[in-house]
Motif scaffolding. Structure first.
Motif, short mmCIF file in Angstrom:
data_model
loop_
_atom_site.label_atom_id
_atom_site.label_comp_id
_atom_site.label_asym_id
_atom_site.label_seq_id
_atom_site.Cartn_x
_atom_site.Cartn_y
_atom_site.Cartn_z
N GLY A 99 6.85 -5.53 -8.50
CA GLY A 99 6.99 -6.61 -9.45
C GLY A 99 5.68 -7.05 -10.05
O GLY A 99 5.46 -8.23 -10.29
N GLY A 100 4.77 -6.11 -10.25
CA GLY A 100 3.48 -6.42 -10.85
C GLY A 100 2.46 -6.99 -9.88
O GLY A 100 1.33 -7.27 -10.26
N GLU A 101 2.84 -7.17 -8.63
CA GLU A 101 1.93 -7.70 -7.60
C GLU A 101 1.55 -6.61 -6.61
O GLU A 101 2.31 -5.66 -6.39
CB GLU A 101 2.61 -8.85 -6.84
N ILE A 102 0.40 -6.75 -6.00
CA ILE A 102 -0.03 -5.79 -4.98
C ILE A 102 0.73 -6.07 -3.69
O ILE A 102 0.67 -7.17 -3.15
CB ILE A 102 -1.54 -5.88 -4.74
N ALA A 103 1.46 -5.05 -3.23
CA ALA A 103 2.23 -5.18 -1.99
C ALA A 103 1.44 -4.64 -0.80
O ALA A 103 1.70 -5.01 0.34
CB ALA A 103 3.56 -4.43 -2.12
N GLY A 104 0.49 -3.74 -1.06
CA GLY A 104 -0.29 -3.15 0.02
C GLY A 104 -1.05 -1.94 -0.46
O GLY A 104 -1.12 -1.66 -1.66
N ILE A 105 -1.61 -1.23 0.50
CA ILE A 105 -2.32 0.00 0.20
C ILE A 105 -1.88 1.04 1.24
O ILE A 105 -1.73 0.72 2.42
CB ILE A 105 -3.85 -0.21 0.18
N LEU A 106 -1.63 2.23 0.77
CA LEU A 106 -1.19 3.32 1.64
C LEU A 106 -2.28 4.37 1.68
O LEU A 106 -2.79 4.78 0.63
CB LEU A 106 0.11 3.93 1.10
N SER A 107 -2.63 4.79 2.88
CA SER A 107 -3.67 5.81 3.03
C SER A 107 -3.08 7.07 3.65
O SER A 107 -1.99 7.04 4.24
CB SER A 107 -4.80 5.28 3.92
N VAL A 108 -3.81 8.15 3.53
CA VAL A 108 -3.42 9.39 4.20
C VAL A 108 -3.26 9.13 5.69
O VAL A 108 -2.34 9.64 6.33
CB VAL A 108 -4.46 10.51 3.94
N ARG A 109 -4.12 8.30 6.24
CA ARG A 109 -4.04 7.97 7.67
C ARG A 109 -2.69 7.33 8.00
O ARG A 109 -2.09 7.64 9.03
CB ARG A 109 -5.17 7.03 8.06
N ASP A 110 -2.19 6.47 7.12
CA ASP A 110 -0.87 5.86 7.33
C ASP A 110 0.22 6.92 7.35
O ASP A 110 1.12 6.88 8.20
CB ASP A 110 -0.56 4.84 6.23
N VAL A 111 0.15 7.86 6.42
CA VAL A 111 1.15 8.93 6.34
C VAL A 111 1.11 9.77 7.61
O VAL A 111 2.14 10.03 8.24
CB VAL A 111 0.93 9.80 5.09
N VAL A 112 -0.08 10.17 8.02
CA VAL A 112 -0.22 11.00 9.23
C VAL A 112 0.28 10.24 10.44
O VAL A 112 0.98 10.79 11.29
CB VAL A 112 -1.69 11.46 9.41
#
Length: 134
Positions: A99-112
């Motif tokens: 909705g136009g707001e920052i919800a978070g940040i996803l990193s490769v580390r999160d995926v792994v």
């Protein structure tokens, strides 16, 4: 995804941004610029590229070293969609917006971390070198 997002301003120096990223043990910071077009991102690679090119981290401003062509993810993206975007774009962090707001940040580390938690074929020690998300 980390919902606690480190943010810096476009006028921070590279050293200030690096100090904040190191203090939070993250590899990227969201750059909020009221005059910009959406949030930007500065990563450890951006800082290293500038220093490697002989630029002064005490005088260079974040706004001059933002990652080009930022890709934004939606919260409903699958891990596979995020991983494909990261591989195609050759980057390790995605700003997640909703909705136009920052919800978070996803990193490769999160995926792994998610993939090893879901289907690791060996024991994964708790906190196996996974500090704060980067």
């Amino acid at each position: 995804m980390s919902e606690r997002v480190l943010s810096v301003g476009p006028t921070h120096t590279l050293r200030e941004a690096a100090r904040l990223m190191a203090g939070r043990r993250v590899g990227a910071a969201v750059v909020l610029d009221p005059d910009g077009q959406g949030p930007g991102i500065i990563t450890e690679r951006d800082v290293l590229d500038a220093i490697g090119a002989g630029q002064d981290p005490d005088t260079e401003r974040v706004r001059e070293h933002l990652t080009a062509d930022v890709v934004y993810a939606a919260p409903d993206w699958s891990l596979e969609e995020a991983a494909v975007a990261m591989v195609r774009g050759r980057f390790r962090h995605l700003i997640v917006t909703e909705g136009g707001e920052i919800a978070g940040i996803l990193s490769v580390r999160d995926v792994v971390r998610c993939w090893t938690d879901d289907g690791a074929i060996c024991d994964v020690p708790e906190n196996a070198g996974f500090g704060a998300t980067a």
